[in-house]
Write an enzyme that holds these catalytic residues in place. Structure first.
Site, PDB file in Angstrom:
ATOM      1  N   ALA A  95      16.833  35.980  49.037  1.00 20.79           N
ATOM      2  CA  ALA A  95      17.641  37.155  49.369  1.00 20.79           C
ATOM      3  C   ALA A  95      17.379  38.181  48.272  1.00 20.79           C
ATOM      4  O   ALA A  95      18.262  38.549  47.512  1.00 20.79           O
ATOM      5  CB  ALA A  95      19.123  36.792  49.436  1.00 20.79           C
ATOM      6  N   CYS A 137      15.339  44.868  58.167  1.00 24.31           N
ATOM      7  CA  CYS A 137      16.294  45.509  57.248  1.00 24.31           C
ATOM      8  C   CYS A 137      17.660  45.619  57.912  1.00 24.31           C
ATOM      9  O   CYS A 137      17.756  45.813  59.124  1.00 24.31           O
ATOM     10  CB  CYS A 137      15.820  46.906  56.897  1.00 24.31           C
ATOM     11  N   ASN A 174       8.957  37.708  60.256  1.00 23.63           N
ATOM     12  CA  ASN A 174       9.631  37.791  58.962  1.00 23.63           C
ATOM     13  C   ASN A 174      10.426  36.490  58.766  1.00 23.63           C
ATOM     14  O   ASN A 174      10.295  35.557  59.560  1.00 23.63           O
ATOM     15  CB  ASN A 174      10.534  39.027  58.910  1.00 23.63           C
ATOM     16  N   GLY A 191       3.721  33.128  58.532  1.00 23.91           N
ATOM     17  CA  GLY A 191       4.764  32.116  58.446  1.00 23.91           C
ATOM     18  C   GLY A 191       4.151  30.772  58.119  1.00 23.91           C
ATOM     19  O   GLY A 191       3.469  30.165  58.956  1.00 23.91           O
ATOM     20  N   GLY A 220       2.183  34.373  52.609  1.00 21.96           N
ATOM     21  CA  GLY A 220       3.334  34.794  51.812  1.00 21.96           C
ATOM     22  C   GLY A 220       3.684  33.810  50.724  1.00 21.96           C
ATOM     23  O   GLY A 220       3.069  33.767  49.653  1.00 21.96           O
TER      24      GLY A 220
HETATM   25  C1  LIG Z   1      10.318  36.367  48.000  1.00 22.32           C
HETATM   26  C2  LIG Z   1       9.984  36.997  49.306  1.00 22.32           C
HETATM   27  C3  LIG Z   1      10.045  38.394  49.437  1.00 22.32           C
HETATM   28  C4  LIG Z   1       9.742  39.003  50.661  1.00 22.32           C
HETATM   29  N1  LIG Z   1       9.791  40.358  50.759  1.00 22.32           N
HETATM   30  C5  LIG Z   1       9.457  40.970  51.934  1.00 22.32           C
HETATM   31  C6  LIG Z   1       9.423  42.381  52.038  1.00 22.32           C
HETATM   32  O1  LIG Z   1       9.653  43.120  51.066  1.00 22.32           O
HETATM   33  N2  LIG Z   1       9.135  42.909  53.258  1.00 22.32           N
HETATM   34  C7  LIG Z   1       8.824  42.150  54.360  1.00 22.32           C
HETATM   35  O2  LIG Z   1       8.542  42.685  55.424  1.00 22.32           O
HETATM   36  N3  LIG Z   1       8.818  40.797  54.256  1.00 22.32           N
HETATM   37  C8  LIG Z   1       9.113  40.204  53.085  1.00 22.32           C
HETATM   38  N4  LIG Z   1       9.077  38.834  52.993  1.00 22.32           N
HETATM   39  C9  LIG Z   1       8.672  38.029  54.167  1.00 22.32           C
HETATM   40  C10 LIG Z   1       7.182  37.672  54.130  1.00 22.32           C
HETATM   41  O3  LIG Z   1       6.361  38.796  54.130  1.00 22.32           O
HETATM   42  C11 LIG Z   1       6.802  36.750  55.313  1.00 22.32           C
HETATM   43  O4  LIG Z   1       7.027  37.440  56.521  1.00 22.32           O
HETATM   44  C12 LIG Z   1       7.615  35.457  55.342  1.00 22.32           C
HETATM   45  O5  LIG Z   1       7.846  34.973  54.024  1.00 22.32           O
HETATM   46  C13 LIG Z   1       6.926  34.348  56.154  1.00 22.32           C
HETATM   47  O6  LIG Z   1       5.665  34.033  55.614  1.00 22.32           O
HETATM   48  P1  LIG Z   1       5.417  32.784  54.596  1.00 22.32           P
HETATM   49  O7  LIG Z   1       6.032  31.588  55.223  1.00 22.32           O
HETATM   50  O8  LIG Z   1       3.919  32.711  54.455  1.00 22.32           O
HETATM   51  O9  LIG Z   1       6.079  33.165  53.323  1.00 22.32           O
HETATM   52  C14 LIG Z   1       9.373  38.208  51.779  1.00 22.32           C
HETATM   53  C15 LIG Z   1       9.303  36.818  51.640  1.00 22.32           C
HETATM   54  C16 LIG Z   1       9.595  36.205  50.431  1.00 22.32           C
HETATM   55  C17 LIG Z   1       9.492  34.717  50.314  1.00 22.32           C
END
Ligand SMILES: Cc1cc2nc3c(=O)[nH]c(=O)nc-3n(C[C@H](O)[C@H](O)[C@H](O)COP(=O)(O)O)c2cc1C
Length: 304
Positions: free
Chosen positions: A71, A131, A193, A245, A267
């Protein structure tokens, strides 16, 4: 034979399909000593808001089985500092820069998008539709087809840049939201997301995050993301999709491509292995060579 990894996301051309996901790789420049940024398909910045944001109070990250809950609350320096200080450094690389746009109102998205569109060196905008919408009690914009359409249409008017809509999985049916985004002018969809969740500390008998609720990411969400991507690909087969994801290997990335993704983002796995993107690019290339396939098009969407 060297297979061709190039992909077109509508008007956006990438040298390969592997990008870093918003918010998990800073603005990109922070990683330049660890990762050769010029090898990446694209760099997606952390989400940018109109004014600088401190984000949420700590604790704002918790480890969970096969994932993490965050968060962060859109901590960033604001769009003006990005344009003046960070973008000139990113322009040194030939890698497309995709600026992630965030807002708490339609107007904020539009103003951030307009500023980024006037700056030199932004290849595309990615709208973070997860958001909280202040006018609707903090509900994510992307849970509603109507609100999604409002944001996308308003930003579409404000920018000539290629527009990517990044969808939230926190909906019953993602397809109407995807359709609304495309009808309103999104050329590319990115999904997903983070997935809403909570985590509890039994010793302290409280939530692990100060905000109680956070977003789950990492391997735990891969099947959810792939489910949504596959459904959207079936409903909108002509729309280029970016899968995100739980990717932590080339195999994970290939799964998304087989389900219909043109490109992928990595991510959470960047925190474990900052050079993973480069390994995934190599692994995809090796898979194509080993199977005698000359381009990604030949395998995209074959699993339906
Ligand atoms: C610490 C953290 C910060 C993130 N900040 C953003 C962000 O600023 N904007 C956004 O669109 N998604 C944000 N995400 C979501 C990632 O871009 C991604 O959609 C999500 O983590 C799923 O991918 P993953 O499983 O490879 O992490 C964030 C995720 C994490 C873990």
């Amino acid at each position: 034979m060297t297979p061709n990894l190039q992909v077109s996301l509508g008007r956006l051309q990438l040298r390969n399909p592997v990008m870093v996901a918003a918010g998990t790789f800073g603005y990109g420049v922070e990683y330049r000593d660890l990762v050769d940024l010029s090898q990446l398909g694209a760099i997606v910045t952390k989400s940018l808001t109109l004014t600088p944001r401190m984000g949420n109070p700590p604790p704002r990250v918790a480890e969970t089985p096969a994932g993490m809950l965050n968060a962060i609350g859109l901590q960033n320096d604001g769009v003006d500092a990005f344009v003046v200080e960070t973008l000139p450094r990113l322009r040194a690389y030939e890698t497309p820069i995709i600026a992630s746009v965030a807002g708490e109102s339609v107007e904020e998205y539009v103003r951030v998008a307009a500023k980024l569109s006037r700056a030199e060196g932004v290849a595309a905008l990615e709208l973070n539709l997860s958001c909280p919408n202040q006018a609707h009690g903090g509900m994510e914009f992307g849970v509603s087809p109507e609100l999604t359409a409002q944001v996308v249409a308003a930003v579409r008017q404000a920018t000539p840049l290629p527009l990517i809509a990044k969808l939230t999985p926190n909906v019953g049916d993602i397809v109407p939201v995807a359709q609304a985004a495309v009808e309103a002018g999104a050329e590319v969809l990115c999904l997903i997301n983070t997935v809403l969740g909570v985590a509890v500390d039994v010793r302290e008998r409280r939530f692990r995050l100060a905000t109680k609720v956070g977003g789950l990411s990492g391997p735990a969400i891969k099947p959810i993301a792939q489910y949504h991507l596959w459904r959207v690909h079936q409903a909108l087969p002509e729309v280029p999709l970016v899968g995100v994801g739980g990717i932590s290997s080339a195999e994970d990335a290939l799964e998304y491509i087989l389900l219909g993704a043109h490109a992928v983002q990595i991510g959470t796995a960047n925190y474990v292995q900052p050079t993973l993107t480069l390994e995934v690019i190599e692994g995809i290339q090796r898979y194509l060579v080993d199977h005698g396939i000359d381009s990604l098009e030949a395998i995209r969407g074959v699993v339906q």
